[in-house]
Enzyme design. Sequence first.
Site, short mmCIF file in Angstrom:
data_model
loop_
_atom_site.label_atom_id
_atom_site.label_comp_id
_atom_site.label_asym_id
_atom_site.label_seq_id
_atom_site.Cartn_x
_atom_site.Cartn_y
_atom_site.Cartn_z
N ASP A 181 -4.15 1.81 2.78
CA ASP A 181 -4.08 2.54 1.53
C ASP A 181 -2.64 3.03 1.50
OD1 ASP A 181 -3.91 4.62 -0.37
OD2 ASP A 181 -6.08 4.82 -0.34
N HIS A 182 -1.79 2.39 0.73
CA HIS A 182 -0.36 2.65 0.92
C HIS A 182 0.02 4.11 0.58
CE1 HIS A 182 0.15 1.85 -3.41
NE2 HIS A 182 1.32 2.43 -3.32
N HIS A 244 -6.52 5.69 -3.57
CA HIS A 244 -5.39 6.62 -3.49
C HIS A 244 -5.75 8.06 -3.88
CE1 HIS A 244 -3.52 2.83 -3.11
NE2 HIS A 244 -3.23 2.61 -4.38
C1 BG6 Z 1 -1.48 0.01 -6.34
C2 BG6 Z 1 -2.17 -0.36 -7.62
O1 BG6 Z 1 -2.40 0.20 -5.31
O2 BG6 Z 1 -0.75 1.22 -6.54
C3 BG6 Z 1 -1.18 -0.51 -8.75
O3 BG6 Z 1 -2.87 -1.58 -7.44
C4 BG6 Z 1 -0.32 0.72 -8.88
O4 BG6 Z 1 -1.83 -0.79 -9.99
C5 BG6 Z 1 0.26 1.11 -7.53
O5 BG6 Z 1 0.72 0.42 -9.80
C6 BG6 Z 1 0.96 2.45 -7.61
O6 BG6 Z 1 1.64 2.67 -6.41
P1 BG6 Z 1 2.94 3.60 -6.36
O7 BG6 Z 1 3.30 3.62 -4.91
O8 BG6 Z 1 3.96 2.94 -7.24
O9 BG6 Z 1 2.51 4.92 -6.89
#
Ligand code: BG6
Length: 506
Positions: A181-182, A244
């Site tokens: 989960d980045h 997230h």
């Molecule tokens: C991803 C989603 O997990 O997170 C995307 O699939 C989204 O749709 C992205 O744009 C948002 O990540 P960040 O790091 O740019 O907030």
Amino acid sequence: MTKSEDHVFVIFGASGDLTKRMIVPALYSLYSQKLLPDNFALLGVSRTEYSDVSFREKMKEALNEYKVIDDLSQTDEFIKKIFYLPLNPQNSAEFDLLGKKLNSLRTENNIAGNTIFYLSTPPNLYPIIPKNLAASGMNKQNDGWKRLIIEKPFGYDFDSAEKLKNGLMESWNEEQIYRIDHYLGKETVQNLLVTRFSNGIFEPLWNRNFIHHVEVTAAESIGVEERGGYYDSSGALRDMVQNHLLQMVGLTAMEPPSSLDPLSIRNEILKVFQSFRTIQYEDVKNNAIRGQYTASKIKGESITGYREEKDVNSNSTTETFAAIKFFIDNWRWGGIPFYIRTGKRLPTRVTEIVISFKPTPHFLFSKDGNQNSCNQLVLRIQPDEGILLKFGMKIPGTGFDVQTVNMDFHYSSLSVKRIPPAYERLLYDAMKGDSTLFARSEEVMDAWKFLMPVIDAWKNDKSIPLHGYPAGTWGPEKADDLIEGQNMTWRYPCKNLSDDGIYCEL
Ligand code: BG6
């Protein structure tokens, strides 16, 4: 930080976008900081026919285009560690080739059996690849550890996630599986733990006695871009909330862990997930608002509506905005509403957590007897990372006029040290066997369980509206009604931490 143990890093889906945009740039950055082991090989696997040489060239271009560290002087050395194997991952018979390739890489590079398998493929391959790996004995840990890194989405709903989990568990164990989960890899998300548990002043106030409500917003100004096909079968709830946003709620609401070991932290987050109050199917319409962006003009530029986006069904009912009100039934949070919202094509890109404190019990300084605005603590995840405290101050002059003022800390002022991107941190942790920042199986299942009434109601109850909202606005106005309390509304954040209002710059 120390180097991880020697290993081979295998990427399935190596010809795809994620490999070139995120994974390989993060690996190079680790390499250039001397955090990869001396004996290391990166093996790209996918169906496309590349040779080692042509794949290295492609990765070299990617490093230039998507660099996450300024110093690219070690690119040529790094790409010598990259190899490629064309393979159809659906065909179990071809996994013998992979086994042979791995053995030769290990022998030539003096690497024992330690291996990471990164699944950067379409999700329909998540059950298949681990099964095929196991059938060829590549999950066995007798000659070194074997780890699987899996991208989201982990399932499409509760049932599919459970099926996927059970399938994986037939031949892999939980300790071997790293679900990315980045958001958990973001420095500022981790800083939530530090803000809460390294300061004596916040924790005594961090509960139902002092907090009025908690908001979590993850707004994006972009639309679905080139991902219309994927997004149309997913939507905001599955794409952002299930993972997230709920993870950020977990870190905001958890009890202090007994130590920093992965199990203690993950246990506390899991307890929060287990305490989410079920939203009853019939209550979904009042507690969850969905929207979809429509065409509009932003600063004179025409913006396409969601249904007109490439690869999106022209009658699509997929939500691009979701806002939910819910409760966490435990001693700390009993009765305190949590509000989460996310959307594409909102006015600005911002992720933040807002803790709104209870107003004073007596409104001494307000002329009309109405409450003053609440004190708020804003934990800004991105951009303009930092923390903001809002409180009332006397306006100089006669009388007692009160104005809300800001006290802010910006991460950028902390040091010149580079903030590593999420993938870099997460890949390094997986190499070190540290699973703290990865989603655990029970959390994923509990998150699906919590969202299922909303998913089902939005699918089946035709009386629940899908509100259109013009691209570049803060989503359906109806979402404002979710927030309980006199004069209460969402915070409308701007790009800069200290500003707010509904007229943000894009
Ligand atoms: C991803 C989603 O997990 O997170 C995307 O699939 C989204 O749709 C992205 O744009 C948002 O990540 P960040 O790091 O740019 O907030």
